[in-house]
Design a protein around this motif. Structure first.
Motif, short mmCIF file in Angstrom:
data_model
loop_
_atom_site.label_atom_id
_atom_site.label_comp_id
_atom_site.label_asym_id
_atom_site.label_seq_id
_atom_site.Cartn_x
_atom_site.Cartn_y
_atom_site.Cartn_z
N ALA A 1 0.76 -1.20 -0.04
CA ALA A 1 0.04 0.03 0.01
C ALA A 1 0.95 1.18 0.02
CB ALA A 1 -1.08 -0.13 1.21
N PHE A 2 0.35 2.28 -0.42
CA PHE A 2 0.90 3.59 -0.41
C PHE A 2 -0.25 4.43 0.01
CE2 PHE A 2 2.90 1.42 -3.88
CZ PHE A 2 4.37 1.96 -3.93
N ASP A 3 0.06 5.48 0.84
CA ASP A 3 -0.74 6.58 1.38
C ASP A 3 -0.63 7.75 0.71
OD1 ASP A 3 -1.90 5.00 3.40
OD2 ASP A 3 -0.61 5.43 4.96
N LEU A 4 -1.51 8.34 0.07
CA LEU A 4 -1.55 9.39 -0.48
C LEU A 4 -2.04 10.63 0.51
CD1 LEU A 4 -2.73 8.63 -4.07
CD2 LEU A 4 -0.33 8.78 -3.42
N HIS A 5 -1.24 11.64 0.71
CA HIS A 5 -1.83 12.66 1.90
C HIS A 5 -2.25 13.90 0.96
CE1 HIS A 5 -0.18 10.23 4.95
NE2 HIS A 5 1.08 10.39 4.47
N VAL A 6 -3.38 14.02 0.94
CA VAL A 6 -4.20 15.14 0.08
C VAL A 6 -4.71 16.37 0.92
CG1 VAL A 6 -5.97 15.38 -1.57
CG2 VAL A 6 -4.57 13.45 -1.60
N ASP A 7 -4.40 17.51 0.57
CA ASP A 7 -4.94 18.71 1.12
C ASP A 7 -5.94 19.16 0.32
OD1 ASP A 7 -4.20 18.64 3.88
OD2 ASP A 7 -2.32 19.48 2.88
N VAL A 8 -7.34 19.72 0.58
CA VAL A 8 -8.11 20.49 -0.43
C VAL A 8 -8.49 21.86 0.44
CG1 VAL A 8 -8.87 18.45 -1.55
CG2 VAL A 8 -10.13 19.24 0.38
N VAL A 9 -9.12 22.62 -0.36
CA VAL A 9 -9.72 23.88 0.25
C VAL A 9 -11.02 24.11 -0.53
CG1 VAL A 9 -7.42 25.18 0.67
CG2 VAL A 9 -8.66 25.42 -1.62
N PHE A 10 -12.01 24.67 0.05
CA PHE A 10 -13.12 24.99 -0.55
C PHE A 10 -12.94 25.89 -1.86
CE2 PHE A 10 -17.11 27.44 -1.14
CZ PHE A 10 -17.98 26.12 -1.36
N ALA A 11 -13.47 25.83 -2.83
CA ALA A 11 -13.42 26.56 -3.90
C ALA A 11 -14.59 27.48 -4.49
CB ALA A 11 -12.99 25.89 -5.17
N SER A 12 -15.53 26.55 -5.06
CA SER A 12 -16.75 26.94 -5.17
C SER A 12 -17.70 26.02 -5.98
CB SER A 12 -16.73 28.51 -6.47
OG SER A 12 -16.22 27.90 -7.77
N ASP A 13 -18.89 26.06 -6.54
CA ASP A 13 -19.46 25.19 -7.03
C ASP A 13 -18.64 24.82 -8.10
OD1 ASP A 13 -21.57 23.25 -7.56
OD2 ASP A 13 -22.42 24.59 -9.11
N PRO A 14 -18.26 23.31 -8.30
CA PRO A 14 -18.79 22.10 -7.61
C PRO A 14 -18.05 21.82 -6.40
CG PRO A 14 -17.52 21.41 -9.32
CD PRO A 14 -17.35 22.80 -9.30
N GLY A 15 -17.40 22.64 -5.67
CA GLY A 15 -16.87 22.33 -4.35
C GLY A 15 -15.49 22.47 -3.96
N THR A 16 -14.83 21.48 -3.88
CA THR A 16 -13.38 21.49 -3.42
C THR A 16 -12.39 21.61 -4.15
OG1 THR A 16 -13.34 19.36 -2.87
CG2 THR A 16 -14.17 20.71 -1.02
N LEU A 17 -11.32 21.88 -3.99
CA LEU A 17 -10.07 22.14 -4.93
C LEU A 17 -8.54 21.63 -4.22
CD1 LEU A 17 -8.82 23.13 -7.62
CD2 LEU A 17 -8.32 25.20 -6.67
N LEU A 18 -8.19 20.45 -4.98
CA LEU A 18 -6.89 19.93 -4.25
C LEU A 18 -5.79 21.06 -4.39
CD1 LEU A 18 -5.62 16.40 -4.71
CD2 LEU A 18 -3.89 18.57 -5.28
N THR A 19 -5.21 21.03 -3.21
CA THR A 19 -3.99 21.99 -3.11
C THR A 19 -2.52 21.54 -3.28
OG1 THR A 19 -4.21 22.25 -0.87
CG2 THR A 19 -5.33 23.81 -2.16
N SER A 20 -2.56 20.23 -2.73
CA SER A 20 -1.17 19.53 -2.47
C SER A 20 -1.54 17.84 -2.25
CB SER A 20 -0.44 19.80 -1.45
OG SER A 20 -1.12 19.64 -0.04
N MET A 21 -0.70 17.18 -2.83
CA MET A 21 -0.62 15.63 -2.72
C MET A 21 0.88 15.25 -2.47
SD MET A 21 -2.31 12.76 -5.17
CE MET A 21 -0.85 13.01 -6.59
N THR A 22 1.02 14.37 -1.38
CA THR A 22 2.25 13.58 -1.47
C THR A 22 2.18 12.14 -1.02
OG1 THR A 22 2.28 14.18 0.87
CG2 THR A 22 3.67 15.89 -0.63
N ALA A 23 3.13 11.41 -1.52
CA ALA A 23 3.04 9.77 -1.27
C ALA A 23 3.85 9.38 -0.16
CB ALA A 23 3.43 9.17 -2.52
N SER A 24 3.47 8.45 0.68
CA SER A 24 4.30 7.73 1.49
C SER A 24 5.03 6.59 0.87
CB SER A 24 3.36 7.23 2.35
OG SER A 24 2.84 5.68 2.18
N ALA A 25 5.96 6.34 1.67
CA ALA A 25 6.71 4.87 1.30
C ALA A 25 6.00 3.80 1.31
CB ALA A 25 8.01 4.76 1.89
N PRO A 26 6.05 2.74 0.22
CA PRO A 26 5.34 1.58 0.37
C PRO A 26 5.41 0.76 1.55
CG PRO A 26 7.38 1.06 -0.89
CD PRO A 26 7.08 2.60 -0.52
N TYR A 27 4.39 0.06 2.13
CA TYR A 27 4.54 -0.55 3.21
C TYR A 27 3.37 -2.03 2.95
CZ TYR A 27 0.10 1.85 4.34
OH TYR A 27 -1.29 2.20 4.26
#
Length: 304
Positions: free
Chosen positions: A256-282
């Motif tokens: 498995a890999f964990d993708l750590h994602v941050d989003v902020v509220f944008a407007s309709d239709p909703g949220t906007l991704l601002t960053s994404m980082t991946a963990s080491a595999p486990y």
């Protein structure tokens, strides 16, 4: 038949029917099972949506008479082998979407509409139809593409699993997800989920039988603006973040890999991704894996 299911403000539920179709209830949703019959080659399901939002992945069956319908007080939507959604608002409006496959709608006012993949329509409380328009479930999304002999499932922070599992069963449990059906001998797997909330998106890979004692795999996790929001279908122009990962896995082994994602509220239709980082595999044990998916024996037998 006759069972009623209601989710609370912090609850999601997934129903898996005997032939493999799944029905996801988001928070504050109320449904009634009105008709539920069929066998391995056919079905006749009818579910009434009283209020709230649902997402369905409807299994394809051999019989052309197979029927899966979602009803509201002012319309009936009929689908075949697709990934679709619907919601009933507090004022009684009924909105339907389809991400894959077709859908037909008949309203209480006698009006009809047909949706193709990527379209939505709204039925007003009096049964009058709006015009069809494009549908995107969120302003941004996470798209996974894989290479090599692996099954892959992305678990959304809402708990929904989305991807393809043994022996090629499509899983689509998060509202707005889009999973391409598995093609044996193809180039790999491809699927996407809306980037609708901050949190950990866990990608679970499992070696297929042809991986034997060990085989290489690769994957790309791309965060993209939705085409409608960006104003272009060009994926390069819509790219927000990208992680390219690789490894080696044996048949039946899970990583498995964990993708750590941050989003902020944008407007309709909703949220906007601002960053994404991946963990080491486990490594992931079968009993501890985050992807809990029930595969209907009927659908597994058809695909094996």
């Amino acid at each position: 038949m006759g069972d009623r299911l209601i989710t609370g403000p912090d609850s999601n539920a997934v129903l898996t029917f005997f032939e493999g179709s799944t029905f996801t209830l988001t928070p504050n949703t109320d449904i009634v099972v009105e008709r539920l019959q069929g066998d391995a080659e056919s079905r006749d399901f009818s579910l009434r949506l009283n209020v709230g939002t649902i997402w369905a992945r409807v299994a394809s069956l051999v019989s052309p008479a197979a029927r899966f319908e979602v009803k509201a007080s002012n319309a009936v939507a009929v689908v075949r082998g697709s990934q679709i959604g619907a919601r009933v608002l507090a004022d009684g409006s009924f909105q339907c979407w389809t991400r894959e496959g077709a859908m037909s709608i008949e309203t209480s006012a006698g009006q009809h509409a047909s949706l193709v993949a990527g379209e939505t329509v709204v039925v007003q409380p009096d049964g009058q139809l709006s015009a069809n328009r494009p549908f995107e479930p969120a302003a941004s999304l996470v798209r996974i593409t894989t290479s090599g002999p692996v099954w892959a499932v992305l678990v959304h922070p809402d708990g929904g699993a989305n991807g393809v599992v043994e022996p090629g069963v499509t899983v689509s449990q998060t509202f707005g997800a889009l999973v391409s059906p598995f093609q044996r001998g193809g180039e790999g797997l491809a699927f996407e989920v809306p980037a609708s909330q901050s949190g950990t998106y866990t990608l679970v890979l499992e070696g297929r039988a042809e991986a034997a004692d060990g085989a290489d795999f690769g994957l790309v996790a791309a965060a993209l603006l939705a085409p409608i929001y960006a104003g272009t279908p060009d994926a390069t122009a819509r790219l927000l973040a990208r992680e390219e990962l690789a490894g080696r896995v044996a048949a039946g082994e899970r990583v498995a890999f964990d993708l750590h994602v941050d989003v902020v509220f944008a407007s309709d239709p909703g949220t906007l991704l601002t960053s994404m980082t991946a963990s080491a595999p486990y490594a992931v044990g079968e009993a501890l894996g985050p992807a809990k998916v029930y595969v209907s024996p009927l659908e597994a037998a058809r695909l094996a």
